[in-house]
Design an enzyme around this catalytic site. Structure first.
Site, short mmCIF file in Angstrom:
data_model
loop_
_atom_site.label_atom_id
_atom_site.label_comp_id
_atom_site.label_asym_id
_atom_site.label_seq_id
_atom_site.Cartn_x
_atom_site.Cartn_y
_atom_site.Cartn_z
N TYR A 40 0.84 -1.20 0.00
CA TYR A 40 0.00 0.00 0.00
C TYR A 40 0.87 1.25 0.00
O TYR A 40 0.62 2.21 -0.74
CB TYR A 40 -0.92 0.01 1.23
N SER A 122 -2.69 12.68 8.31
CA SER A 122 -3.69 12.47 7.27
C SER A 122 -5.09 12.31 7.86
O SER A 122 -5.26 11.76 8.96
CB SER A 122 -3.35 11.22 6.46
N GLN A 143 -3.83 17.27 7.46
CA GLN A 143 -4.22 17.19 6.05
C GLN A 143 -5.70 16.85 5.95
O GLN A 143 -6.18 15.93 6.61
CB GLN A 143 -3.38 16.14 5.33
N TYR A 145 -9.06 15.84 3.64
CA TYR A 145 -9.79 15.41 2.45
C TYR A 145 -11.21 15.98 2.55
O TYR A 145 -11.81 15.94 3.63
CB TYR A 145 -9.87 13.89 2.36
N THR A 171 -5.80 18.59 0.41
CA THR A 171 -5.46 17.79 -0.76
C THR A 171 -6.49 18.00 -1.85
O THR A 171 -7.70 17.84 -1.62
CB THR A 171 -5.36 16.30 -0.39
N ARG A 180 -4.96 1.35 -8.13
CA ARG A 180 -3.65 0.84 -7.74
C ARG A 180 -3.70 -0.69 -7.75
O ARG A 180 -4.33 -1.31 -6.89
CB ARG A 180 -3.27 1.38 -6.36
N LYS A 267 -2.31 21.10 -1.60
CA LYS A 267 -1.48 19.97 -2.06
C LYS A 267 -2.09 19.31 -3.29
O LYS A 267 -3.28 19.02 -3.32
CB LYS A 267 -1.35 18.93 -0.94
N HIS A 291 0.56 13.11 -5.99
CA HIS A 291 0.09 12.12 -5.02
C HIS A 291 0.99 10.88 -5.02
O HIS A 291 0.53 9.74 -4.88
CB HIS A 291 -1.36 11.71 -5.32
N ARG A 294 0.21 8.02 -7.38
CA ARG A 294 -0.88 7.12 -7.01
C ARG A 294 -2.22 7.52 -7.62
O ARG A 294 -3.24 6.88 -7.37
CB ARG A 294 -1.00 7.07 -5.49
#
Length: 394
Positions: A40, A122, A143, A145, A171, A180, A267, A291, A294
């Site tokens: 991961y 995060s 951070q 989201y 972000t 992924r 970001k 990122h 990713r």
């Protein structure tokens, strides 16, 4: 067993002290962390071409050797968004950090604080905002989201304020998830679903398993118990699948800036036009980032786009770089091309997986030493004097 409130055991220190490079830590982490979690951290989208380019493009940048200059009294100290830092490096926000090592975010935050660089937590962390605040003394960064549930976003921002976070990192490049392949092949989900294959991976990593047994933090600490109707792992899975907001726009950035009221870092900028629009928001800094390779596979590397973005925004906004840094030399090259700060994600995760808090400290020390020696051999004594003159452009 190592916890966030205990000193680092001698064994953990000794196991990472002999690591000379970030690659050494990566090899140790691979042996110690279950495959699904190591992969991961170590994966990119689709062909992983952009992930590889992030690293490879640094190697194409050559340095200019200088001799017979005074190399005494060197300093790596500088500032990022007005905060003093021991070197122009911050710990990047990474999801599932606490699955590389028990209480991973707490341990990494402590190592960063002791070293004198920012730690960024995060939204998708295992340890919560409150967990990290409970074991640190200095403000860390958070951070964000942006989820469809704006009330949850408001509450997250409020919790970051209450914890004393000194900067919010928003972000911008995860409105939808890039594919992924390693995660799909490993059957990794959010939260992880345990299968016989996963059980075998854990059984063959006994030290990791023992440490995880010693902590209660095994889920997304910022979400479970905080988001509506998310009280356990089963409800978390459906919530995460539908919450990332594909309608995220520049208007939302203005709203978040107003809600936060403090230092704001954007970001995920990889295009000069987006960089100019980001500067128009009044944010304090932008992070040139794809990122970690990713999201959009086939995009250019962060370091390849850095000079173009610096040129586009000039002095209107502070420019940082994330992606591909694996050494202190990479940090120097990014600074020479105009970055005021850099971020390390995988290097600190490798250190964490290899040896917990001591491993993160070792990763930072490796980068510090490489940066210091390289700066000296380029004929410079102060990181604040680094510019394009240290690059070989022949």
């Amino acid at each position: 067993m190592q916890s966030a409130n205990q000193p680092v055991p001698h064994r953990a220190k000794h196991s990472v002290d002999s690591a000379l490079t970030i690659a050494d830590l990566k090899r140790r982490a691979r042996r110690r962390v279950p495959k699904m979690f190591f992969d991961y951290a170590d994966s990119g989208a689709w062909t992983e071409g952009t992930y590889r380019a992030n690293e490879e493009d640094f190697s194409r940048i050559k340095l200019r050797q200088r001799v017979l200059v005074d190399m005494t009294g060197r300093s790596l100290r500088t500032e990022m968004v007005g905060e003093r830092v021991a070197m122009p490096v911050a710990i990047a926000p990474t999801g599932l950090t606490g699955m590389q090592h028990a209480d991973g975010e707490m341990l990494a935050a402590q190592a960063a604080e002791e070293f004198g660089v920012p730690f960024t937590l995060s939204t998708m962390s295992i340890c919560s905002i409150e967990d990290v605040a409970s074991v640190t003394r200095k403000p860390f960064w958070f951070q964000l989201y942006v989820m469809r549930d704006r009330e949850f976003v408001q509450n997250l921002i409020g919790r970051a304020k209450a914890a004393g976070c000194s900067a919010l990192v928003l972000t911008l490049d995860l409105q939808i998830l890039g594919q992924r392949h390693k995660d799909l092949r490993n059957g990794l989900s959010a939260p992880p679903k345990w299968t016989p294959k996963h059980a075998w991976q854990v059984a063959t990593r006994p030290f990791w398993a023992l440490e995880m047994l010693g902590t209660k933090r095994r889920s997304f600490g910022n979400i479970v118990g905080h988001a509506k109707n998310v009280s356990d792992l089963s409800s978390l899975s459906s919530w995460t699948a539908e919450q990332f907001d594909p309608k995220l726009s520049w208007a939302d950035v203005a709203w978040i800036k107003e809600q936060w009221g403090g230092k704001l870092i954007l970001k995920g900028i990889l295009d000069p036009e987006d960089a100019r629009m980001a500067a128009d928001t009044g944010a304090d800094a932008i992070i040139v980032s794809n990122h970690g390779g990713r999201q959009l596979d086939g995009a250019r590397s962060s370091i390849a786009m850095l000079p173009h973005i610096v040129e586009a925004v000039g002095d209107r906004i502070e420019v940082h770089l994330d992606g591909g840094i694996r050494s202190g030399q990479d940090v120097l090259k990014a600074v020479a091309l105009g970055a005021k700060g850099t971020y390390i994600g995988r290097p600190f995760l490798y250190g964490l997986g290899a040896g917990g808090r001591a491993g993160v400290a070792r990763a930072l020390e490796i980068i510090r030493k490489e940066l210091d020696v390289t700066m000296a051999l380029c004929g410079k004594r102060d990181i604040r004097d680094i510019d394009g003159s240290v690059l070989d452009t022949l």
